[in-house]
Write an enzyme that holds these catalytic residues in place. Structure first.
Site, short mmCIF file in Angstrom:
data_model
loop_
_atom_site.label_atom_id
_atom_site.label_comp_id
_atom_site.label_asym_id
_atom_site.label_seq_id
_atom_site.Cartn_x
_atom_site.Cartn_y
_atom_site.Cartn_z
N SER A 172 -103.07 6.59 -38.14
CA SER A 172 -102.18 7.64 -38.12
C SER A 172 -102.79 8.96 -38.30
O SER A 172 -103.22 9.54 -37.34
CB SER A 172 -101.24 7.34 -39.36
OG SER A 172 -100.11 8.27 -39.45
N HIS A 213 -95.12 1.49 -37.81
CA HIS A 213 -95.87 2.45 -37.78
C HIS A 213 -97.16 1.60 -38.73
O HIS A 213 -98.27 2.15 -38.44
CB HIS A 213 -95.42 3.68 -38.58
CG HIS A 213 -96.63 4.97 -38.39
ND1 HIS A 213 -96.73 5.38 -37.13
CD2 HIS A 213 -97.34 5.56 -39.27
CE1 HIS A 213 -97.64 6.39 -37.38
NE2 HIS A 213 -98.06 6.44 -38.45
N ASP A 215 -92.51 1.72 -33.68
CA ASP A 215 -92.98 2.90 -34.27
C ASP A 215 -91.93 3.98 -34.41
O ASP A 215 -91.71 4.62 -33.30
CB ASP A 215 -93.99 3.43 -33.86
CG ASP A 215 -94.99 4.42 -34.89
OD1 ASP A 215 -94.48 4.68 -35.65
OD2 ASP A 215 -96.40 4.44 -34.55
C1 MLT Z 1 -99.88 13.28 -38.58
O1 MLT Z 1 -99.35 14.37 -39.25
O2 MLT Z 1 -101.05 13.19 -38.54
C2 MLT Z 1 -98.71 12.29 -38.00
O3 MLT Z 1 -97.39 12.93 -38.19
C3 MLT Z 1 -98.94 10.80 -38.59
C4 MLT Z 1 -98.76 11.15 -40.21
O4 MLT Z 1 -99.71 11.35 -40.95
O5 MLT Z 1 -97.57 10.78 -40.60
#
Ligand code: MLT
Length: 228
Positions: A112, A193, A162
């Site tokens: 992520s 996710h 996701d």
């Molecule tokens: C981010 O902010 O890098 C992406 O939206 C993934 C997350 O951290 O939720």
């Protein structure tokens, strides 16, 4: 195992390779709200003998650690992202020298937000990493000029359901990395996710393939797709 602020002030964990001649070191990069311990177990599952380097993101969002600032979900503060990317790349270079990790053996494993900064390191500081396993990544930025990623293997592990990363976003990132010359594999899990056992199995198999090839994977530019 070390856990100090260390080079560039990143709180981190470093676990040396179990076998001195292990070909692999994993740079573990957690998701929003994680820390330097989050992905240690995953790293062990993915590559039992590898060295593990796991820094904690320095940006706090409502008290939750991240690697760079964002303005909203999926909307990144690009100036901060660039600064933080170079800061992380410098940390990895220093830690690699200190621990005798060859840069052509360092594979980022990011989830992520960690996958997004790993992709950013690939795009802005391509010499720091040999390749990357990116779980649920987005396009962090579009670099100008484009980096030369020829020969670098990248696994994009995406979730069909996701709610944060759309299939189009995964395809945009695949195209960008292929355009830069990376050898991209996309793995689609029937998942949202969060990580599933299928993601972990796919990443383990992909890393084993990389180890077998000793970092000398083909220079093919076509992305391959596998489905679970
Ligand atoms: C981010 O902010 O890098 C992406 O939206 C993934 C997350 O951290 O939720």
């Amino acid at each position: 195992m070390s856990a100090s602020g260390g080079p560039s002030g990143f709180i981190h964990r470093f676990i040396p390779a179990k076998e001195a001649d292990s070909p692999l070191a994993l740079l573990l990069l957690h998701g929003t709200g994680g820390d330097e311990t989050d992905l240690l177990e995953l790293g062990r599952q993915l590559a039992p003998g590898a060295a593990l380097l796991s820094p904690r993101g320095k940006v706090l969002e409502n008290g939750l650690p991240r690697y760079f600032r964002r303005l909203a979900e999926g909307v990144f503060d690009l100036e901060d992202l660039r600064v933080r990317t170079h800061e992380l790349a410098d940390f990895v270079e220093t830690a690699a020298q200190r621990n005798r990790l060859a840069s052509d053996r360092i594979i980022a494993v990011g989830f992520s937000n960690g996958a997004n900064i790993a992709a950013s390191v690939l795009l802005l500081r391509p010499l720091v990493l040999a390749g990357a396993v990116l779980f649920r990544p987005m396009v962090p930025l579009v670099p100008d000029p484009m980096p030369n990623l020829h020969g670098k293997p990248v696994l994009l592990a995406a979730g069909r359901r996701d709610p944060i990363v759309s299939p189009e976003e995964t395809e945009r990132l695949r195209r960008l990395l292929v355009q830069a010359g990376a050898n991209v594999t996309v793995h689609w899990a029937q998942a949202a996710h969060g990580l599933t056992p299928a993601d972990i199995d796919a990443a383990r198999a992909w890393l084993e393939g990389w180890e077998t090839a000793s970092g000398h994977r083909g220079r093919g530019q076509d992305a391959k797709e596998r489905h679970t």
